[in-house]
Design a protein around this motif. Sequence first.
Motif, PDB file in Angstrom:
ATOM      1  N   CYS A  51      44.935   8.457   9.257  1.00 17.34           N
ATOM      2  CA  CYS A  51      44.286   7.887  10.450  1.00 17.34           C
ATOM      3  C   CYS A  51      43.682   6.515  10.198  1.00 17.34           C
ATOM      4  N   ASP A  52      43.756   5.996   8.984  1.00 23.37           N
ATOM      5  CA  ASP A  52      43.239   4.667   8.639  1.00 23.37           C
ATOM      6  C   ASP A  52      41.775   4.531   9.044  1.00 23.37           C
ATOM      7  N   VAL A  53      40.969   5.438   8.514  1.00 24.89           N
ATOM      8  CA  VAL A  53      39.536   5.421   8.821  1.00 24.89           C
ATOM      9  C   VAL A  53      38.770   5.175   7.542  1.00 24.89           C
ATOM     10  N   HIS A  54      37.547   4.653   7.710  1.00 24.87           N
ATOM     11  CA  HIS A  54      36.648   4.463   6.579  1.00 24.87           C
ATOM     12  C   HIS A  54      35.844   5.746   6.410  1.00 24.87           C
ATOM     13  N   LEU A  55      36.001   6.364   5.286  1.00 26.08           N
ATOM     14  CA  LEU A  55      35.426   7.692   5.090  1.00 26.08           C
ATOM     15  C   LEU A  55      34.736   7.755   3.749  1.00 26.08           C
ATOM     16  N   GLY A  56      33.565   8.387   3.751  1.00 28.60           N
ATOM     17  CA  GLY A  56      32.820   8.587   2.511  1.00 28.60           C
ATOM     18  C   GLY A  56      32.320  10.016   2.436  1.00 28.60           C
ATOM     19  N   LEU A  57      32.381  10.599   1.271  1.00 33.69           N
ATOM     20  CA  LEU A  57      31.973  11.993   1.069  1.00 33.69           C
ATOM     21  C   LEU A  57      31.070  12.071  -0.150  1.00 33.69           C
ATOM     22  N   ILE A  58      29.892  12.681   0.006  1.00 35.09           N
ATOM     23  CA  ILE A  58      28.925  12.831  -1.083  1.00 35.09           C
ATOM     24  C   ILE A  58      28.556  14.302  -1.192  1.00 35.09           C
ATOM     25  N   ILE A  59      28.647  14.850  -2.384  1.00 34.68           N
ATOM     26  CA  ILE A  59      28.347  16.257  -2.621  1.00 34.68           C
ATOM     27  C   ILE A  59      27.435  16.349  -3.843  1.00 34.68           C
ATOM     28  N   PHE A  60      26.367  17.138  -3.690  1.00 35.66           N
ATOM     29  CA  PHE A  60      25.509  17.488  -4.816  1.00 35.66           C
ATOM     30  C   PHE A  60      25.636  18.993  -5.030  1.00 35.66           C
ATOM     31  N   SER A  61      26.021  19.359  -6.238  1.00 37.30           N
ATOM     32  CA  SER A  61      26.201  20.780  -6.541  1.00 37.30           C
ATOM     33  C   SER A  61      24.856  21.474  -6.718  1.00 37.30           C
ATOM     34  N   HIS A  62      24.918  22.782  -6.957  1.00 37.15           N
ATOM     35  CA  HIS A  62      23.693  23.555  -7.164  1.00 37.15           C
ATOM     36  C   HIS A  62      22.943  23.094  -8.409  1.00 37.15           C
ATOM     37  N   SER A  63      23.677  22.553  -9.373  1.00 37.78           N
ATOM     38  CA  SER A  63      23.050  22.047 -10.602  1.00 37.78           C
ATOM     39  C   SER A  63      22.768  20.547 -10.516  1.00 37.78           C
ATOM     40  N   ASN A  64      22.751  19.982  -9.271  1.00 35.80           N
ATOM     41  CA  ASN A  64      22.447  18.567  -9.015  1.00 35.80           C
ATOM     42  C   ASN A  64      23.480  17.616  -9.621  1.00 35.80           C
ATOM     43  N   ARG A  65      24.684  18.062  -9.733  1.00 37.16           N
ATOM     44  CA  ARG A  65      25.757  17.189 -10.205  1.00 37.16           C
ATOM     45  C   ARG A  65      26.402  16.510  -8.998  1.00 37.16           C
TER      46      ARG A  65
END
Length: 209
Positions: free
Chosen positions: A39-53
Amino acid sequence: MRKGKRVIKKIEEKIKRQVTFAKRKKSLIKKAYELSVLCDVHLGLIIFSHSNRLYDFCSNSTSMENLIMRYQKEKEGQTTAEHSFHSDQCSDCVKTKESMMREIENLKLNLQLYDGHGLNLLTYDELLSFELHLESSLQHARARKQQQQQTDQKLKGKEKGQGSSWEQLMWQAERQMMTCQRQKDPAPANEGGVPFLRWGTTHRRSSPP
């Protein structure tokens, strides 16, 4: 066979929870990549795990820093727009309040005119208009009063007619009861030759031969 609906809740077992996180994180990053390319979109994904990784993903056409700065600017613009919208609403409320206060003052002045105060401050045209308004209101009140009197007279006539007809019905019912009583209980003959007293007549005892 088709599985039933799965209940989404926290996985209590630690090892199973870590395995599920690894699988779903990988699938989520894959879906994000496909969406940004297709779709040619600007996308960002941020994930913090249970151990703060930290785990993150950003589309190739931009960077995470640019996306965060753009996000902050958009949020500030929305906040400014909302603030201006509320300011416009407040100004509209103030204008409405002022117009209502002016209308209340005009109504107060009109009430004072009806009490006879402030008539000397009116011009000739205003006095003429006020007089015509009073005459129209007086005619309207008289018409309503006359209509109410006619309605009351009609109601009284109906009640009077109902009362007279009711009395006639009661009188006829009483006469019918008296007639039925005479037919059922005829007056017996007197053994001594002396007749009984009847309705509206008097009889004397006959002398022996």
